[in-house]
Design a protein around this motif. Structure first.
Motif, short mmCIF file in Angstrom:
data_model
loop_
_atom_site.label_atom_id
_atom_site.label_comp_id
_atom_site.label_asym_id
_atom_site.label_seq_id
_atom_site.Cartn_x
_atom_site.Cartn_y
_atom_site.Cartn_z
N ALA A 1 0.83 -1.20 0.00
CA ALA A 1 0.00 0.00 0.00
C ALA A 1 0.87 1.25 0.00
N ILE A 2 1.93 1.25 0.80
CA ILE A 2 2.84 2.41 0.87
C ILE A 2 3.48 2.65 -0.50
N GLU A 3 3.94 1.58 -1.14
CA GLU A 3 4.60 1.69 -2.46
C GLU A 3 3.70 2.36 -3.49
N ASN A 4 2.41 2.17 -3.34
CA ASN A 4 1.47 2.66 -4.35
C ASN A 4 0.63 3.84 -3.88
N SER A 5 1.06 4.48 -2.79
CA SER A 5 0.36 5.65 -2.26
C SER A 5 1.15 6.92 -2.53
N ASP A 6 0.45 8.04 -2.51
CA ASP A 6 1.07 9.35 -2.72
C ASP A 6 1.42 10.02 -1.40
N ALA A 7 0.89 9.51 -0.30
CA ALA A 7 1.18 10.07 1.02
C ALA A 7 0.78 9.05 2.08
N ILE A 8 1.35 9.21 3.28
CA ILE A 8 1.12 8.27 4.38
C ILE A 8 0.74 9.06 5.63
N ILE A 9 -0.18 8.48 6.41
CA ILE A 9 -0.53 9.04 7.71
C ILE A 9 -0.31 7.97 8.77
N HIS A 10 0.33 8.36 9.87
CA HIS A 10 0.46 7.46 11.01
C HIS A 10 -0.84 7.54 11.83
N GLY A 11 -1.68 6.53 11.69
CA GLY A 11 -2.95 6.53 12.39
C GLY A 11 -2.83 6.09 13.84
N SER A 12 -1.75 5.41 14.17
CA SER A 12 -1.46 4.98 15.55
C SER A 12 -0.16 5.63 16.01
N GLU A 13 -0.04 5.77 17.30
CA GLU A 13 1.18 6.37 17.85
C GLU A 13 2.38 5.47 17.64
N GLU A 14 2.16 4.16 17.76
CA GLU A 14 3.24 3.19 17.59
C GLU A 14 3.09 2.49 16.24
N ILE A 15 4.07 2.68 15.38
CA ILE A 15 4.13 1.99 14.10
C ILE A 15 5.43 1.19 14.09
N SER A 16 5.40 -0.02 13.56
CA SER A 16 6.59 -0.88 13.62
C SER A 16 7.80 -0.20 12.98
N GLU A 17 8.95 -0.52 13.53
CA GLU A 17 10.20 0.06 13.01
C GLU A 17 10.43 -0.33 11.56
N GLU A 18 10.01 -1.55 11.22
CA GLU A 18 10.19 -2.01 9.83
C GLU A 18 9.40 -1.14 8.85
N LEU A 19 8.15 -0.83 9.20
CA LEU A 19 7.34 0.03 8.34
C LEU A 19 7.87 1.46 8.33
N THR A 20 8.26 1.95 9.49
CA THR A 20 8.79 3.31 9.57
C THR A 20 10.03 3.47 8.70
N SER A 21 10.92 2.50 8.75
CA SER A 21 12.13 2.54 7.92
C SER A 21 11.79 2.45 6.44
N PHE A 22 10.80 1.63 6.12
CA PHE A 22 10.37 1.47 4.73
C PHE A 22 9.85 2.79 4.17
N ILE A 23 9.07 3.51 4.97
CA ILE A 23 8.52 4.80 4.54
C ILE A 23 9.63 5.80 4.31
N GLU A 24 10.66 5.77 5.16
CA GLU A 24 11.76 6.72 5.04
C GLU A 24 12.48 6.59 3.71
N GLY A 25 12.39 5.42 3.10
CA GLY A 25 13.02 5.21 1.79
C GLY A 25 12.19 5.73 0.63
N LYS A 26 11.01 6.23 0.92
CA LYS A 26 10.12 6.76 -0.12
C LYS A 26 10.05 8.28 -0.02
N GLU A 27 10.07 8.94 -1.13
CA GLU A 27 9.99 10.41 -1.11
C GLU A 27 8.54 10.85 -1.26
N ILE A 28 7.78 10.60 -0.21
CA ILE A 28 6.38 11.00 -0.20
C ILE A 28 6.05 11.69 1.11
#
Length: 269
Positions: free
Chosen positions: A217-244
Protein backbone atom coordinates in the motif's frame (compact mmCIF):
# COMPACT_ATOMS: atom_id res chain seq x y z
CA UNK A 1 -11.45 21.98 0.71
CA UNK A 2 -15.11 22.91 0.20
CA UNK A 3 -16.63 20.90 -2.67
CA UNK A 4 -13.52 18.72 -3.03
CA UNK A 5 -14.20 14.99 -3.16
CA UNK A 6 -12.74 12.49 -0.72
CA UNK A 7 -13.28 8.74 -0.98
CA UNK A 8 -12.78 7.02 2.38
CA UNK A 9 -12.14 3.28 2.08
CA UNK A 10 -11.90 1.46 5.39
CA UNK A 11 -11.98 -2.11 6.62
CA UNK A 12 -13.82 -0.86 9.72
CA UNK A 13 -16.14 2.07 10.44
CA UNK A 14 -18.24 2.93 13.48
CA UNK A 15 -21.15 2.63 14.16
CA UNK A 16 -21.30 -0.51 12.01
CA UNK A 17 -18.45 -2.27 13.81
CA UNK A 18 -17.16 -1.95 17.40
CA UNK A 19 -15.17 1.15 18.29
CA UNK A 20 -11.42 0.81 17.67
CA UNK A 21 -8.74 3.36 16.88
CA UNK A 22 -9.16 2.51 13.20
CA UNK A 23 -12.96 2.42 12.99
CA UNK A 24 -13.29 5.64 15.01
CA UNK A 25 -10.63 7.55 13.09
CA UNK A 26 -12.06 6.57 9.71
CA UNK A 27 -15.48 7.80 10.81
CA UNK A 28 -14.34 10.99 12.54
CA UNK A 29 -12.12 12.32 9.77
CA UNK A 30 -14.87 11.64 7.22
CA UNK A 31 -17.45 13.32 9.45
CA UNK A 32 -15.26 16.38 9.92
CA UNK A 33 -14.53 16.69 6.20
CA UNK A 34 -18.24 16.36 5.46
CA UNK A 35 -19.08 19.09 7.98
CA UNK A 36 -16.67 21.45 6.17
CA UNK A 37 -18.43 21.10 2.85
CA UNK A 38 -16.26 18.32 1.42
CA UNK A 39 -18.12 15.78 -0.70
CA UNK A 40 -17.52 12.41 0.93
CA UNK A 41 -18.19 8.77 0.19
CA UNK A 42 -17.34 5.99 2.65
CA UNK A 43 -16.85 2.37 1.59
CA UNK A 44 -16.46 -0.69 3.80
CA UNK A 45 -17.14 -4.45 3.52
CA UNK A 46 -20.63 -5.65 4.49
CA UNK A 47 -19.56 -8.19 7.10
CA UNK A 48 -22.23 -10.61 8.31
CA UNK A 49 -22.00 -9.21 11.84
CA UNK A 50 -23.51 -5.90 10.67
CA UNK A 51 -27.18 -5.70 11.59
CA UNK A 52 -28.82 -4.62 8.34
CA UNK A 53 -32.22 -3.92 9.88
CA UNK A 54 -30.91 -1.79 12.74
CA UNK A 55 -28.60 0.21 10.48
CA UNK A 56 -31.15 0.34 7.65
CA UNK A 57 -28.96 -1.03 4.90
CA UNK A 58 -30.62 -1.50 1.55
CA UNK A 59 -29.38 -2.83 -1.76
CA UNK A 60 -28.71 -0.37 -4.58
CA UNK A 61 -30.04 -2.30 -7.55
CA UNK A 62 -28.63 0.08 -10.18
CA UNK A 63 -25.10 -0.47 -8.80
CA UNK A 64 -25.37 -4.19 -8.07
CA UNK A 65 -25.47 -6.99 -10.62
CA UNK A 66 -21.98 -7.06 -12.09
CA UNK A 67 -19.54 -9.91 -11.55
CA UNK A 68 -15.96 -9.39 -10.43
CA UNK A 69 -13.30 -11.90 -11.42
CA UNK A 70 -11.17 -13.15 -8.52
CA UNK A 71 -8.64 -15.85 -9.41
CA UNK A 72 -10.58 -16.79 -12.56
CA UNK A 73 -13.89 -17.05 -10.68
CA UNK A 74 -16.90 -14.83 -11.33
CA UNK A 75 -18.11 -13.42 -8.01
CA UNK A 76 -21.36 -11.40 -7.92
CA UNK A 77 -21.04 -7.87 -6.53
CA UNK A 78 -23.83 -6.58 -4.31
CA UNK A 79 -23.83 -2.93 -3.26
CA UNK A 80 -25.71 -1.80 -0.19
CA UNK A 81 -25.99 1.68 1.27
CA UNK A 82 -26.93 3.30 4.56
CA UNK A 83 -26.92 6.79 6.01
CA UNK A 84 -25.18 7.54 9.28
CA UNK A 85 -27.87 9.00 11.57
CA UNK A 86 -27.71 12.79 12.06
CA UNK A 87 -24.71 13.14 9.73
CA UNK A 88 -26.37 12.82 6.32
CA UNK A 89 -23.36 10.81 5.24
CA UNK A 90 -23.75 7.84 2.93
CA UNK A 91 -21.84 4.63 3.55
CA UNK A 92 -21.52 2.08 0.75
CA UNK A 93 -21.09 -1.59 1.59
CA UNK A 94 -19.32 -4.08 -0.68
CA UNK A 95 -21.11 -7.41 -0.35
CA UNK A 96 -20.93 -10.94 -1.68
CA UNK A 97 -22.59 -14.06 -0.29
CA UNK A 98 -19.44 -16.17 -0.48
CA UNK A 99 -17.08 -13.66 1.10
CA UNK A 100 -19.07 -11.59 3.55
CA UNK A 101 -22.19 -13.44 4.70
CA UNK A 102 -20.44 -15.25 7.60
CA UNK A 103 -21.09 -13.84 11.07
CA UNK A 104 -17.52 -12.73 11.67
CA UNK A 105 -15.05 -10.12 10.43
CA UNK A 106 -11.51 -11.47 9.90
CA UNK A 107 -11.23 -14.66 12.00
CA UNK A 108 -13.21 -17.79 12.85
CA UNK A 109 -14.38 -19.03 16.26
CA UNK A 110 -10.85 -20.28 16.98
CA UNK A 111 -9.43 -16.83 16.22
CA UNK A 112 -7.79 -18.16 13.05
CA UNK A 113 -7.68 -15.96 9.96
CA UNK A 114 -10.19 -16.96 7.30
CA UNK A 115 -8.45 -18.87 4.51
CA UNK A 116 -10.03 -16.63 1.88
CA UNK A 117 -9.11 -13.25 3.44
CA UNK A 118 -6.79 -12.69 0.50
CA UNK A 119 -9.63 -13.08 -1.99
CA UNK A 120 -11.92 -10.98 0.18
CA UNK A 121 -9.34 -8.17 0.04
CA UNK A 122 -9.05 -8.43 -3.76
CA UNK A 123 -12.83 -8.46 -4.13
CA UNK A 124 -13.19 -5.46 -1.81
CA UNK A 125 -10.58 -3.42 -3.72
CA UNK A 126 -12.12 -4.17 -7.11
CA UNK A 127 -15.64 -3.71 -5.78
CA UNK A 128 -14.92 -0.23 -4.46
CA UNK A 129 -13.30 0.90 -7.71
CA UNK A 130 -16.01 -0.56 -9.96
CA UNK A 131 -18.75 1.03 -7.83
CA UNK A 132 -17.07 4.45 -7.92
CA UNK A 133 -16.81 4.07 -11.69
CA UNK A 134 -20.54 3.37 -11.89
CA UNK A 135 -21.21 6.43 -9.74
CA UNK A 136 -18.98 8.40 -12.14
CA UNK A 137 -17.56 10.15 -9.09
CA UNK A 138 -13.94 11.28 -9.51
CA UNK A 139 -12.30 11.70 -6.08
CA UNK A 140 -9.56 14.24 -5.40
CA UNK A 141 -8.35 12.15 -2.45
CA UNK A 142 -8.67 8.41 -1.79
CA UNK A 143 -7.95 7.70 1.88
CA UNK A 144 -7.34 4.05 2.76
CA UNK A 145 -7.69 2.64 6.31
CA UNK A 146 -6.98 -0.94 7.41
CA UNK A 147 -5.23 -3.97 5.95
CA UNK A 148 -8.40 -5.37 4.34
CA UNK A 149 -8.42 -2.23 2.18
CA UNK A 150 -4.67 -2.18 1.54
CA UNK A 151 -4.69 -3.79 -1.90
CA UNK A 152 -6.66 -0.82 -3.23
CA UNK A 153 -3.58 1.38 -3.96
CA UNK A 154 -1.93 -1.44 -5.93
CA UNK A 155 -5.05 -2.07 -8.00
CA UNK A 156 -5.58 1.64 -8.65
CA UNK A 157 -1.98 2.18 -9.77
CA UNK A 158 -1.73 -0.99 -11.87
CA UNK A 159 -4.97 -2.76 -12.84
CA UNK A 160 -6.91 0.50 -13.22
CA UNK A 161 -4.05 2.76 -14.31
CA UNK A 162 -5.78 3.59 -17.60
CA UNK A 163 -9.04 4.56 -15.89
CA UNK A 164 -9.48 8.33 -16.50
CA UNK A 165 -11.76 8.79 -13.48
CA UNK A 166 -8.78 8.41 -11.13
CA UNK A 167 -6.12 10.27 -13.14
CA UNK A 168 -5.98 13.20 -10.71
CA UNK A 169 -6.73 11.22 -7.54
CA UNK A 170 -4.15 11.23 -4.74
CA UNK A 171 -3.96 8.09 -2.59
CA UNK A 172 -3.31 8.33 1.14
CA UNK A 173 -2.80 5.24 3.30
CA UNK A 174 -3.22 5.42 7.07
CA UNK A 175 -1.15 2.94 9.08
CA UNK A 176 -2.45 1.44 12.32
CA UNK A 177 -0.88 -0.76 14.95
CA UNK A 178 -3.39 -3.61 14.57
CA UNK A 179 -1.40 -6.51 13.10
CA UNK A 180 -2.68 -10.01 12.50
CA UNK A 181 -0.63 -13.12 13.25
CA UNK A 182 0.69 -15.28 10.45
CA UNK A 183 0.10 -14.90 6.72
CA UNK A 184 -2.80 -14.67 4.34
CA UNK A 185 -3.04 -17.43 1.74
CA UNK A 186 0.37 -18.00 0.17
CA UNK A 187 -1.11 -17.74 -3.34
CA UNK A 188 -2.20 -14.11 -2.92
CA UNK A 189 0.54 -12.84 -5.25
CA UNK A 190 -0.48 -15.36 -7.93
CA UNK A 191 -4.11 -14.27 -7.66
CA UNK A 192 -3.09 -10.63 -8.10
CA UNK A 193 -0.81 -11.62 -10.98
CA UNK A 194 -3.83 -13.25 -12.66
CA UNK A 195 -5.14 -9.69 -13.12
CA UNK A 196 -2.16 -8.85 -15.29
CA UNK A 197 -0.15 -7.10 -12.60
CA UNK A 198 3.55 -7.64 -13.22
CA UNK A 199 5.96 -9.64 -11.07
CA UNK A 200 7.91 -6.59 -9.92
CA UNK A 201 4.72 -4.96 -8.64
CA UNK A 202 3.70 -7.99 -6.59
CA UNK A 203 7.13 -8.89 -5.23
CA UNK A 204 6.34 -7.24 -1.90
CA UNK A 205 3.34 -9.50 -1.24
CA UNK A 206 5.03 -12.81 -2.13
CA UNK A 207 4.99 -13.39 1.62
CA UNK A 208 1.52 -12.01 2.42
CA UNK A 209 1.88 -10.98 6.05
CA UNK A 210 0.53 -7.83 7.70
CA UNK A 211 3.71 -5.80 7.20
CA UNK A 212 4.19 -6.71 3.55
CA UNK A 213 0.58 -5.95 2.62
CA UNK A 214 1.01 -2.50 4.14
CA UNK A 215 4.35 -2.09 2.34
CA UNK A 216 2.50 -2.71 -0.92
CA UNK A 217 0.00 0.00 0.00
CA UNK A 218 2.84 2.41 0.87
CA UNK A 219 4.60 1.69 -2.46
CA UNK A 220 1.47 2.66 -4.35
CA UNK A 221 0.36 5.65 -2.26
CA UNK A 222 1.07 9.35 -2.72
CA UNK A 223 1.18 10.07 1.02
CA UNK A 224 1.12 8.27 4.38
CA UNK A 225 -0.53 9.04 7.71
CA UNK A 226 0.46 7.46 11.01
CA UNK A 227 -2.95 6.53 12.39
CA UNK A 228 -1.46 4.98 15.55
CA UNK A 229 1.18 6.37 17.85
CA UNK A 230 3.24 3.19 17.59
CA UNK A 231 4.13 1.99 14.10
CA UNK A 232 6.59 -0.88 13.62
CA UNK A 233 10.20 0.06 13.01
CA UNK A 234 10.19 -2.01 9.83
CA UNK A 235 7.34 0.03 8.34
CA UNK A 236 8.79 3.31 9.57
CA UNK A 237 12.13 2.54 7.92
CA UNK A 238 10.37 1.47 4.73
CA UNK A 239 8.52 4.80 4.54
CA UNK A 240 11.76 6.72 5.04
CA UNK A 241 13.02 5.21 1.79
CA UNK A 242 10.12 6.76 -0.12
CA UNK A 243 9.99 10.41 -1.11
CA UNK A 244 6.38 11.00 -0.20
CA UNK A 245 4.67 13.27 2.35
CA UNK A 246 4.07 11.78 5.79
CA UNK A 247 1.74 13.06 8.50
CA UNK A 248 2.95 11.87 11.88
CA UNK A 249 0.56 10.66 14.55
CA UNK A 250 -1.80 13.41 15.70
CA UNK A 251 -2.72 13.16 19.37
CA UNK A 252 -4.62 16.46 19.31
CA UNK A 253 -6.55 18.41 16.66
CA UNK A 254 -6.57 15.32 14.48
CA UNK A 255 -9.43 16.46 12.28
CA UNK A 256 -7.96 19.79 11.22
CA UNK A 257 -4.51 18.26 10.71
CA UNK A 258 -5.99 15.74 8.30
CA UNK A 259 -7.91 18.43 6.38
CA UNK A 260 -4.76 20.53 6.03
CA UNK A 261 -2.84 17.47 4.87
CA UNK A 262 -5.48 16.76 2.21
CA UNK A 263 -5.39 20.39 1.05
CA UNK A 264 -1.59 20.43 0.76
CA UNK A 265 -1.62 17.20 -1.25
CA UNK A 266 -4.23 18.53 -3.67
CA UNK A 267 -2.38 21.84 -4.02
CA UNK A 268 0.80 19.97 -4.95
CA UNK A 269 -1.01 18.19 -7.77
Amino acid sequence: MKDKRILFVSSEVVPYLPETELSSTAFNVAKNAHSKGVQTRIFMPRYGVINERRHQLHEVIRLSGMNLVVNDMDMPLIIKVASIPKERMQVYFIDNEEYFKRKAVFTDEDDELFEDNDERAIFFAKGVIETVKKLNWAPDIIHVHGWMASLLPLYLKEFYKEEPLFTESKIITSLYNNPFEGNLDETLADKVKFDGISDDKIATIKTPNFTNILKSAIENSDAIIHGSEEISEELTSFIEGKEIPVLEYQSEDLKESYLNFYADLIAAN
